[in-house]
Design an enzyme around this catalytic site. Structure first.
Site, PDB file in Angstrom:
ATOM      1  N   GLU A  37       4.718  13.193   9.502  1.00 28.73           N
ATOM      2  CA  GLU A  37       4.967  12.636   8.152  1.00 28.73           C
ATOM      3  C   GLU A  37       3.964  13.255   7.188  1.00 28.73           C
ATOM      4  OE1 GLU A  37       4.503   8.450   8.980  1.00 28.73           O
ATOM      5  OE2 GLU A  37       6.466   8.325   9.932  1.00 28.73           O
ATOM      6  N   CYS A  50       6.621  -0.377   6.457  1.00 24.57           N
ATOM      7  CA  CYS A  50       5.528  -0.033   5.550  1.00 24.57           C
ATOM      8  C   CYS A  50       6.008   0.086   4.115  1.00 24.57           C
ATOM      9  CB  CYS A  50       4.829   1.250   5.999  1.00 24.57           C
ATOM     10  SG  CYS A  50       5.907   2.675   6.098  1.00 24.57           S
TER      11      CYS A  50
END
Lengths: 639, 639
Positions: free
Chosen positions: A333, A429
């Site tokens: 990521e 998240c």
């Protein structure tokens, strides 16, 4: 660094927003996102992936009680934790190692929401969660349910991968926000007790570790702001100074030998002050860089600040999507190499753009230059807003610039590219992060120092300072008109950001510097501003291979895109005419385009492509994927 | 299917090649590749990754001896095998599960090489390996060193992942080739004994499994061709008929329930006769499809042949790179979805193009249509040849169409894209496969049936048939001229493939059908042929997103590319002028191009790109990466 130019943002609780566009988003977050997440955290949404978040706190509270009563408590191998949907032992910790942070983010969002719109019910919900959280805190201040439930002996033994310090960071941020919103100290005190434990544990002559996933650094600065306790600041500074030193702590804690450059993923490959390139996990990166900006400003640390500037410039000039997104690769990521900005393989996490806004704000508070809020604005109006559906009920984690549903379905390299927003995830998240950012958008409008008030965003709102009461009436997104009304208390300078790619016209004289227009104010004034809201064809540098021969459309800060719903399949066959004859209507942009006729043969002797005229319809990027699964592209080929 | 059109290739041992271009390649394989691999298989190359191949056979032979002597033999958990460079138990099997196949491929290459150029030393080396191999065979015919060394009880218990039947396939292919080349039966007999065991083990009323990695099917057909034993054919047919039936054998052998469509990777998601799309691991795919073509022809199975045609058309029209490469994705080294042909993320394994040539040849033998050998020719002159360095000392497994060294280094998604050819790998599938293909290139020139001789490739060579002695003198690659000399024995039809994108001019009358020019021959003749060797700008279908607005350059079957060494960095900034003014010189192509000036800013208001004229230099794709690491691209933007 020039201390005279330092400023501080005016926080959300001092700003009253009264903006059609943003009030709607804020209200959506309050009525939909925060309510939904309240239930999701308690696993009360049927059919949704389980959160386990509140369940873990309740389990931890029981352990704490048993410890207080001197009862025996079980041990589960904390160091062998893994995410397991079907975890057979009901009494062990469930969910992800960072699961605690979800409720803290929720509390932070709720706190900002209460500042915008006081809601007794919501406050009761938050207080209920705070009570549950506080019951789970150990006597010594420690508060992370994974270790409290599974194995108290193992705390702080895996800073690299287990997110205790990350969860602490969100606890502190939530606690500070809740204290600012309500004046109530219960959660703040809990956060301080945990912070005290951390400060007593980590330091030069103590344990030398630092967080695997940064945020504690930034959070400790916030705790310091509220409490004035210098230990918090010192520990934040320690974490930054210690990070990346060799031998690597992450090797030491695992009993390994440090052999090579490593830990780019965690930005721990070298000391932050010697870093100059944005690398690794993008969210972690911008959280660290934000704290570096904080610490460099507070300590007047030029070297550290120089690292911040280098990293900022690296992002802004080489690693930033036109949508304000960062993180080009799904592997880790993470940031990729310079100019590697693929549209269809992008990661572009919503959280990363939120963190970029944090970083931008801190940079702007050290050095007034419009480039910081230009980028923050890009992120806000594009990637952050695209993270949430128009009904507030589903979310994107990944915000690509080009989507082909068939590829997402069939190409495993693109499996992270979702074509429709998702409901609550087990790894939740982004939605609560988005909720806290939108609810606190008031914090990003004004900043000030002794002699200047800065207007950084053009959102209809008002604030009161010792220099003046200032209100903004903004028709920025509609037509570029902004009126600033100043009730002057003493003479000061009003600095207005001049947006990127825009001119500024004003009823009053001003001086421009680094993208801000400075107005001398010594009496009540109504300043009319006119910004350029013309439709712009934007070229991405041809160093970015994915975009050569292409362009994107922007109007003000809003990036536009083409969707299959409006323009049919095979968006890559479309191109923008040299004379596009743009029309802006109802928030959409229409333009002359051409559509290439699809070729029959896979290979053939080259001939000029056959094209037919068409009228293209562009929609704001943040509105994409609200009409089901379909193709989307930000970039279009140019004739 | 029309039996009258069936043909059979004239095999390498009946073809004498006398071609400047190919003699050099064949000699390179003989002198460099085969010699090097001979040492590599024995781990006698310092600094190279270990093969363990011959070592395993020697270990297995010891076990066989101990069994014969009634001694106790050790057991290593065969089902827990994993590749481990530092395998601590020296007596266990080492290397990959398919390690045995390397020596079989080497023997096959050596056999073809002996046909081309008899070399006593090479034959001795091969005989030495054959002796070693035969000593490792169990009494019952079983011959796979992994199981012989580790656990005799576990044979045929993991057909899905452990490559016993794959290794058998290469054993049989190597054995048939060696028998054809030398007339010696030792290895053939060993292969037949293993084949007999397999035929006695698998079948309708026996074990119902089939190979996880196909090739045994094709190999059994070859064994049948040589021995005439119908059991071999029946078992090959059984493997194809049984494949993909539900419940899946691959679930059964693992004690799992079949729940969903699965095993696309192994082309075992449904019965081959009902398949119509090329899916899964590309090498496995084309090996299976080759066998399907074999079996459908021998049995006159129209349904199965129809599947072959559908799969062929799917590859040719939707999944084929211009270079004759297949397999767009590294995930599973697999076919991707239709028109997904990325240049820079490609897998394009050398072995897959070799397998595609096998498939093409078999299709052409059933139905004379030039499209099959057009594709084979593409594969041969581009991806297969690019697999080997010009000095024969290093190899590409992956043959991308666009390479940026920085991306290969820094982007984990492109880590499989090597920028320079590699020395021998521990997983050494491609180099020996390439060696056997190049050494047997003679097998791909002629085919025949009762009344027709087909010329499929234009390689200077000669063959003798019952109809005529035919020799080809080819200046095909130089200038498109080919002279066919026929010493006629009886009247027949000579069919000459007309290459793709070419005209054919001839000194003799002919009739065209499905891309072949048919000449009636009833006396000695010298037929002069002229093919079009003009430089062609080729367009890839605009359905392929990666190539829109771009073109590639071909001359005859050879695809050209641009390299940084000739054209500087940032090849993506180059474009081909509308009037390229091509020049062909010394094998290179020069053309007028433009170079875009690199943009300074990441984002800017659109303006026409600034371009300067340049002269582009294209080299044959198969010659790329022979001058160190640099950028390469096959496609260039068009003006």
């Amino acid at each position: 660094m020039n201390r005279n130019l330092f400023s501080k943002h005016i926080s959300n609780n001092r700003v009253k927003i009264n903006d059609t566009f943003w009030n709607e988003k804020i209200e959506l977050v309050r009525s939909e996102v925060i309510s939904y997440q309240y239930l999701a955290l308690q696993d009360k949404i049927e059919g949704a992936e389980k959160s386990y978040c509140i369940e873990n706190f309740i389990k931890a509270a029981k352990i704490v009680k048993r410890i207080k009563n001197g009862e025996e408590v079980p041990v589960y191998p904390a160091d062998k934790w893994q995410y397991d949907e079907n975890n057979s032992d009901k009494n062990a910790f469930h969910g992800w190692v960072f699961q605690d942070s979800d409720v803290y983010k929720w509390i932070e969002a709720a706190a900002f929401s209460l500042e915008n719109h006081f809601d007794e019910e919501l406050k009761k919900k938050a207080d209920k969660f705070i009570d549950i959280i506080c019951c789970a805190q150990l006597e010594n201040g420690y508060l992370d349910t994974l270790y409290i439930i599974n194995d108290r002996e193992k705390v702080f033994t895996n800073l690299k991968d287990y997110h205790e310090l990350y969860c602490f960071g969100h606890l502190a941020e939530g606690a500070v926000a809740y204290y600012n919103a309500t004046g109530e100290r219960k959660l703040l005190d809990a956060a301080c007790r945990f912070a005290d434990l951390i400060c007593n544990t980590f330091g030069k002559d103590k344990k030398r570790g630092y967080p695997g996933h940064e945020i504690a650094e930034m959070a400790l600065v916030k705790l310091y702001d509220v409490t004035g306790k210098s230990e918090y600041l010192e520990t934040a500074k320690f974490f930054i100074d210690e990070r990346g030193k060799k031998p690597y702590y992450f090797d030491i804690e695992r009993g390994r030998k440090t052999v090579n450059d490593n830990y780019h993923y965690n930005q721990a490959h070298k000391e932050p002050r010697y870093q100059s390139e944005a690398v690794g996990h993008a969210v972690r990166g911008v959280y660290l860089y934000s704290a570096m900006a904080d610490i460099s400003k507070i300590y007047g640390d030029d070297e550290l600040y120089s690292a911040c500037r280098n990293i900022w410039n690296n992002i802004e000039n080489k690693k930033l999507y036109i949508t304000g997104a960062i993180g080009s690769t799904v592997d880790g990521e993470a940031f990729s190499f310079d100019y590697d900005l693929p549209n269809d393989l992008a990661y572009c996490e919503t959280c990363a753009s939120i963190g970029l806004i944090f970083f931008a704000q801190r940079m702007a508070e050290t050095e007034p230059d419009s480039k910081y809020f230009n980028v923050a604005e890009r992120a806000l109006y594009n990637t952050v807003l695209s993270g949430m559906a128009e009904d507030g009920k589903s979310f994107f984690y990944v915000n690509p610039l080009e989507v082909l549903p068939e590829a997402s379905e069939k190409d495993s390299r693109k499996r992270h590219i979702k074509t429709v927003r998702q409901k609550w995830f087990s790894c939740a998240c982004c939605p609560p992060n988005l909720a806290r950012l939108i609810s606190s958008v008031g914090s990003y409008i004004f900043s000030e120092n002794e002699d200047t008030v800065y207007i950084n965003q053009f959102i209809s709102s008002g604030t009161e300072t010792d220099k003046a009461d200032i209100s903004i009436k903004s028709e920025y997104l509609e037509n570029g008109k902004v009126r600033v009304k100043v009730n002057c208390k003493k003479s000061f300078s009003l600095a207005v950001r001049i947006p990127e790619n825009s001119y500024i016209k004003s009823s009053h004289k001003f001086v421009s510097e680094k993208g801000y227009a400075y107005f001398d104010i010594d009496k009540n004034s109504e300043i009319d501003l006119q910004f350029d809201m013309g439709i712009k064809i934007i070229k991405c540098s041809n160093r970015v291979r994915a975009n050569i021969g292409k362009a994107a459309i922007m109007r003000g800060p809003v990036v536009y895109c083409l969707e299959e719903a409006d323009n049919g399949k095979n968006l890559h066959l479309l191109s923008l005419c040299k004379e596009p004859d743009f029309e802006y209507k109802d928030g959409f942009i229409f333009a002359n385009g051409l559509r290439e006729k699809a070729d029959e043969n896979l290979y053939s002797i080259y001939s000029e492509p056959q094209k037919e005229k068409c009228r293209l319809k562009f929609i704001p990027y943040y509105r994409w994927a609200n009409r089901g699964e379909n193709e989307m592209t930000v970039y279009i080929r140019t004739e």
